[in-house]
Design a protein around this motif. Structure first.
Motif, PDB file in Angstrom:
ATOM      1  N   ILE A  50      -4.021  -2.580  -9.937  1.00 20.61           N
ATOM      2  CA  ILE A  50      -2.585  -2.602  -9.658  1.00 20.61           C
ATOM      3  C   ILE A  50      -1.830  -2.014 -10.839  1.00 20.61           C
ATOM      4  O   ILE A  50      -1.979  -2.476 -11.969  1.00 20.61           O
ATOM      5  CB  ILE A  50      -2.112  -4.050  -9.397  1.00 20.61           C
ATOM      6  N   HIS A  54       3.635  -1.100  -8.802  1.00 22.92           N
ATOM      7  CA  HIS A  54       3.113  -1.973  -7.742  1.00 22.92           C
ATOM      8  C   HIS A  54       3.466  -3.428  -8.057  1.00 22.92           C
ATOM      9  O   HIS A  54       3.987  -4.162  -7.207  1.00 22.92           O
ATOM     10  CB  HIS A  54       1.601  -1.774  -7.657  1.00 22.92           C
ATOM     11  N   ASP A  92      -0.368  -7.957  -0.174  1.00 22.16           N
ATOM     12  CA  ASP A  92       0.497  -8.239  -1.319  1.00 22.16           C
ATOM     13  C   ASP A  92       1.487  -9.350  -0.994  1.00 22.16           C
ATOM     14  O   ASP A  92       1.730 -10.234  -1.808  1.00 22.16           O
ATOM     15  CB  ASP A  92       1.229  -6.966  -1.752  1.00 22.16           C
ATOM     16  N   GLU A 118       2.176  -4.491   2.337  1.00 22.67           N
ATOM     17  CA  GLU A 118       1.266  -3.941   1.333  1.00 22.67           C
ATOM     18  C   GLU A 118       2.051  -2.968   0.460  1.00 22.67           C
ATOM     19  O   GLU A 118       2.822  -2.158   0.984  1.00 22.67           O
ATOM     20  CB  GLU A 118       0.099  -3.187   1.991  1.00 22.67           C
ATOM     21  N   ALA A 119       1.877  -3.065  -0.842  1.00 21.77           N
ATOM     22  CA  ALA A 119       2.412  -2.053  -1.759  1.00 21.77           C
ATOM     23  C   ALA A 119       1.290  -1.060  -2.013  1.00 21.77           C
ATOM     24  O   ALA A 119       0.174  -1.461  -2.350  1.00 21.77           O
ATOM     25  CB  ALA A 119       2.878  -2.699  -3.058  1.00 21.77           C
ATOM     26  N   ALA A 120       1.546   0.211  -1.805  1.00 21.18           N
ATOM     27  CA  ALA A 120       0.488   1.213  -1.848  1.00 21.18           C
ATOM     28  C   ALA A 120       0.837   2.350  -2.791  1.00 21.18           C
ATOM     29  O   ALA A 120       1.939   2.885  -2.748  1.00 21.18           O
ATOM     30  CB  ALA A 120       0.232   1.771  -0.449  1.00 21.18           C
ATOM     31  N   ASP A 121      -0.122   2.677  -3.628  1.00 16.26           N
ATOM     32  CA  ASP A 121      -0.040   3.878  -4.451  1.00 16.26           C
ATOM     33  C   ASP A 121      -1.277   4.693  -4.125  1.00 16.26           C
ATOM     34  O   ASP A 121      -1.277   5.500  -3.204  1.00 16.26           O
ATOM     35  CB  ASP A 121       0.058   3.506  -5.930  1.00 16.26           C
ATOM     36  N   ILE A 148       4.807   3.471  -2.930  1.00 18.34           N
ATOM     37  CA  ILE A 148       5.289   3.558  -4.308  1.00 18.34           C
ATOM     38  C   ILE A 148       5.550   5.008  -4.712  1.00 18.34           C
ATOM     39  O   ILE A 148       6.598   5.333  -5.272  1.00 18.34           O
ATOM     40  CB  ILE A 148       4.259   2.936  -5.287  1.00 18.34           C
TER      41      ILE A 148
END
Length: 198
Positions: A50, A54, A92, A118-121, A148
């Motif tokens: 992470i 994020h 998340d 969901e936080a996504a990179d 992100i």
């Protein structure tokens, strides 16, 4: 290696891991203390590290959802829920039906989930692909991806379990606002979720 041997290796069946087996693996500390994994479709999936944006997004969403929802829902940050017998994802954020006491002796199940975020990179492809299909298949009513890298939220609703997709998809960019469908008054500004621009 002969063609016959090569083909037999390529088509060898694998045995999925059940959620109960996955839980036992955790109890016996098979995973390292800093290892981030989740179970999806019978496979143990390694979750990427992470990054700071994020972390900021998850902290912000957790705080904003607590402020806007109060005790109308349970906000679970980076906890697991039992999606099906072969899946135990760790989103998340999950917005769950209240009260929290209903989760004292069991993990949340699909019927408890109002919204998954969901936080996504680097995980955007996985979150938009296999994970989205799994959530739709189990009729999770709403799914947000905080993208992100592109500074936006992708919001999916109206699951189609047979097609493993969502019928509704909207994109909310910086400057926009969004609310969970279950709580349309709980409006969140996208700029309050993303790292502030310099």
């Amino acid at each position: 290696m002969s063609d016959m041997a090569a083909n037999s290796v390529e088509t060898a069946p694998s045995r999925p891991i059940t959620a109960d087996e996955y839980q036992r693996m955790g109890r016996f500390r098979i995973f390292g203390p800093d290892e981030r994994v989740e179970l999806l479709n019978g496979r143990i999936v390694q979750i990427p590290p992470i990054g700071q944006p994020h972390v900021y997004g998850v902290i912000s969403l957790d705080e904003l959802l607590h402020q806007t929802l109060g005790d109308r829902a349970v906000i679970m940050a980076q906890g697991a829920f039992r999606l099906d017998p072969f899946s135990e994802p760790q989103p998340d954020i999950a917005v769950l039906c209240a009260p929290r006491g209903r989760y004292a002796t069991r993990l949340p199940a699909p019927e408890d989930v109002l919204l998954v975020i969901e936080a996504a990179d680097s995980s955007l492809g996985y979150d938009r692909g296999e994970k989205l299909r799994a959530y739709a298949r189990r009729a999770i009513p709403e799914y947000w991806i905080v993208d992100i890298r592109h500074e936006r939220i992708l919001a999916f609703a109206e699951p189609d379990p047979e097609g493993e997709r969502y019928s509704s998809e909207i994109v909310v960019e910086r400057g926009g606002r969004i609310a969970p469908r279950a709580f349309p008054d709980a409006v969140i500004a996208i700029d309050d979720v993303l790292v502030p621009r310099a």
